[in-house]
Design an enzyme around this catalytic site. Structure first.
Site, short mmCIF file in Angstrom:
data_model
loop_
_atom_site.label_atom_id
_atom_site.label_comp_id
_atom_site.label_asym_id
_atom_site.label_seq_id
_atom_site.Cartn_x
_atom_site.Cartn_y
_atom_site.Cartn_z
N ASP A 59 -38.89 -26.37 -20.86
CA ASP A 59 -37.83 -26.47 -19.68
C ASP A 59 -38.25 -25.53 -18.58
OD1 ASP A 59 -35.94 -28.07 -20.49
OD2 ASP A 59 -34.68 -26.61 -21.40
N ASP B 18 -18.68 -24.68 -10.73
CA ASP B 18 -20.19 -24.76 -11.50
C ASP B 18 -20.42 -23.35 -12.01
OD1 ASP B 18 -22.55 -24.93 -12.27
OD2 ASP B 18 -23.49 -25.54 -10.20
N PHE C 113 -19.39 -29.00 -13.37
CA PHE C 113 -21.05 -29.55 -13.41
C PHE C 113 -21.08 -29.82 -14.92
CE2 PHE C 113 -25.09 -28.74 -14.86
CZ PHE C 113 -25.95 -29.61 -13.61
#
EC number: 7.2.2.6
Length: 727
Positions: free
Chosen positions: A334, A371, A406
């Site tokens: 990642d 979010d 989100f």
């Protein structure tokens, strides 16, 4: 602390400011691979392992023990100095083999003792409300609690933990944010942040809350917590033989059977030649010819490989995972928190068209309230700080507003606001990845003006070329087509030292792939700066899974590091899935390794340890097979020189007598096991190189060394043995 707290998340212990690559603590013994203290501590266990029922798991050493028992009977029936010396050294051969395994296991027991110290009976403050009433939006830390023993907690129980209290069990933070001391588990003194709604929500029983208050939902019952699993793993109670280890055991067993049959056919010749103690000599010959060296050290090599991971604060759920790490072809990493420092921060708003910066900032803030990611919180922080300093007031949510959280699938967050005084209908605001927001805009029937589209593209391109991440903000009022308001810039910082790390991977023949939800331009800019080989941009969990499967279908082994629930499918599919200890419980359950330091760059060290394990096993197997050659030259002439004087030419070592030759070979066979225990525990040194170079080095050092060492060793032992009376 309430869930509306938006303070920036401080770096974890894996994100230290010393150049980006943390210095790992070594929880196990370092330096010398074997000490006399370790030998003394492991000796009782080694003696217990002489039990034939335990030793039967190693066919080679079981045959040696049967041979030692047989020579013991022969020595009792026909007392003889030579017979007793052979018997003593055959038992020593078996003991050295069990000692190697016991020393390796003793390190695990030392780790387990440290971990057990973290387990203590504590009092937990359990939320008394029924489970089905806990998801109503009520602040859980304000609900009544009852005190219960930590051992009575069940999965999905909810507990409140305040500063100074010990977290009573494994779980996920569902409300609040706090600083937690995890030194008892990780060995690191620096506290870490645990919070709800992100990938740092998992907490471990036995760790201590240092500040604030959190609400934790228990995810593991007492007796099967993460620490319990750690103890079982490092003690070796759950260690299973790996496929390669099983295959090598089958090969060694086959060789043992072949030599057993071959030696059995020599008995008539030995009797006919008048060989002294012919049956005893044949047993000695068999023990010297079968692959006792690698048979004795095989288990210790596997245990030591897992121990080297533990010393680096990595727990492998199986030996198979360690072995697979040595054969990895593709490494998925990642971007955020691995290649770049975690938590991208919002630094600027870039409006499009006639929209003013204040209007764009207010819309971005409203769209980010749902979010819970650090990036979303940073947008709220930026807007609040900017307008607080300029005298303005940030927009607050009106009654009836609906938050749109989100998700990794939509890659957007937002809010639906009720109609205002103008009565123009619901106002929908969305913020997220550029492609996702633009698809949403087009789905409303909107057509972006060329001038605005060009301005938006310029902003996105400018942010991306600087290695940042552009988030697009858009709104729709009523049934009118949506319009794009502008761009929020998120800034990424590549960790120093990453390029050198990826250079090491290429030298190992491993291709690195950076996985990110960013757009292609941004991803390639970061990848070029970090030195990554390939990029998977705008990746969803399904995209990660599909990439891993494509690579595996091509015959390649894939490793991946992850910490979020959305990483769990890919971690489970990977051949080596390394979950971060700071991550969610789902990620830790899906992976086959857990990094207690939560440093994704440690994947490179894991690969090196896996390769070292395979090289060590191969090197010692090569040495074991090669040193049998010298034993032919020592024992066969000694057995049959009386019958066939011509065999005297094979006595190239010019050994003193048939008895001293046979005894010297048996003694060398035992001592070489003892001498190689430190190497099996420490591992053969690994240097990044191609497979052909490693094979050539292996054959040169351990193949040629295995041929030469016995000639020298047996000759030196013969010089001493020939001085013994009665031989």
């Amino acid at each position: 602390m309430s869930t509306t707290d938006t303070r920036p998340v401080t770096p974890t212990s894996a994100e230290v400011p010393d150049g980006g690559i943390r210095h790992h603590s070594k929880r196990g013994p370092a330096g010398r691979a074997l000490t006399w203290t370790q030998v003394r501590a492991a000796l009782p266990a080694a003696l217990r392992k002489l039990d034939p029922r335990l030793l039967s798991g190693s066919p080679v050493m079981f045959v040696v023990e049967v041979g030692a028992a047989l020579t013991t009977v022969l020595a009792v029936i026909q007392p003889d100095v030579f017979a007793w010396w052979i018997t003593v050294w055959l038992w020593a051969t078996v003991l050295f083999a069990t000692l190697a395994e016991s020393v390796a296991e003793s390190r695990g027991r030392a780790q387990a003792s440290t971990l057990r110290a973290t387990q203590q009976q504590t009092t937990a403050r359990k939320v008394a409300a029924a489970q089905d009433t806990l998801d109503t939006g009520t602040r859980l830390d304000l609900l009544p609690t009852v005190e219960v023993a930590s051992s009575s907690l069940q999965v999905r129980d909810v507990v409140v933990v305040e500063a100074g209290e010990t977290i009573p069990g494994d779980g996920d933070v569902i409300e609040g944010v706090a600083s937690v001391d995890e030194s008892a588990i990780t060995g690191e003194s620096a506290p870490v942040i645990r919070e709800s709604g992100g990938d740092r929500s998992a907490v471990t029983g036995g760790t201590v809350v240092l500040s604030d208050r959190i609400v934790v939902r228990i995810t593991a019952p007492a007796g099967s917590t993460f620490v319990d699993r750690m103890i079982a793993l490092v003690e070796g109670s759950e260690r299973q033989k790996t496929p390669n280890e099983v295959a090598l055991n089958i090969l060694l067993t086959s060789l043992t059977i072949v030599f057993l049959l071959a030696v059995a056919t020599l008995q008539p010749f030995a009797v006919y030649s008048g060989s002294r103690q012919s049956l005893l000599v044949l047993v000695a010959l068999l023990v010297c010819l079968i692959p006792t060296t690698i048979g004795a050290l095989l288990s210790a090599i596997g245990i030591a490989g897992m121990d080297r991971l533990v010393q680096r604060n990595v727990l492998a759920m199986s030996g198979r995972a360690v072995e697979a790490a040595g054969d990895i072809d593709v490494l998925l990493l990642d971007k955020t928190g691995t290649i770049t420092y975690g938590n991208r921060r919002a630094t600027e708003v870039l409006p499009v068209g006639s929209i003013g910066p204040r209007d764009l900032a207010a819309a971005a803030r409203l769209a980010s309230l749902a979010d819970e990611t650090p990036e979303g919180r940073s947008i709220v922080d930026l807007v609040d700080a900017t307008y607080a300093s300029s005298g303005g007031e940030p927009d607050e949510l009106p009654a009836g507003a609906e938050l749109v959280p989100f998700t990794a699938q939509t890659r957007m967050s937002g809010v639906d606001l009720p109609a205002g005084d103008g009565g123009r209908g619901v106002r929908r605001i969305r913020k997220g990845a550029g492609s996702a927001v633009q698809r949403w805009v087009h789905s409303t029937g909107a057509h972006v003006l060329p001038a605005e589209e060009a301005e938006l593209a310029a902003h996105v391109d400018a942010v991306s070329r600087l290695g940042g991440t552009p988030l697009v903000v858009a709104e729709q009022v009523g049934e009118a087509p949506a319009r794009i308001l502008g761009v929020v810039r998120l800034k990424d910082v590549v960790k120093t030292g990453m390029r050198e790390r990826f250079d090491q991977l290429r030298a190992m023949g491993i291709r690195s792939v950076m996985v990110t939800g960013d757009n292609v331009v941004t991803a390639r800019a970061i990848a070029a700066e970090a030195g990554v080989d390939d990029v998977l941009a705008e990746a969803t969990p399904e995209d990660k899974l599909a990439l891993i499967r494509r690579e595996q279908e091509g015959g390649r082994l894939v490793a991946m590091a992850g910490d979020g629930t959305n990483d769990a499918p890919a971690l489970a599919q990977s051949d080596v899935g390394v979950a971060m200890n700071t991550g969610t419980s789902a990620a830790k359950e899906a992976g086959n390794m857990v990094d207690l330091d939560s440093d994704p760059t440690k994947l490179i060290e894991i690969v090196e340890i896996g390769k070292q394990l395979l090289i060590t096993r191969g090197a010692l197997t090569t040495f074991s097979v090669a040193n049998d050659v010298a034993k032919y030259f020592a024992i066969l002439p000694a057995m049959f020189v009386g019958l066939f004087p011509q065999l005297g030419v094979l006595n190239v070592m010019r050994l003193s007598s048939p008895e001293s030759a046979i005894l010297s070979a048996v003694i060398f066979n035992a001592l070489v096991i003892l001498a190689l225990i430190p190497l099996s525990l420490r591992g053969v040194r690994y240097r990044p190189a191609s497979a052909s170079s490693l094979l050539q080095r292996n054959l040169l050092i351990y193949g040629v060394g295995g041929l030469v060492a016995p000639f020298v060793g047996i000759k030196l032992i013969d010089l001493l043995v020939s001085l013994l009376p009665g031989l």
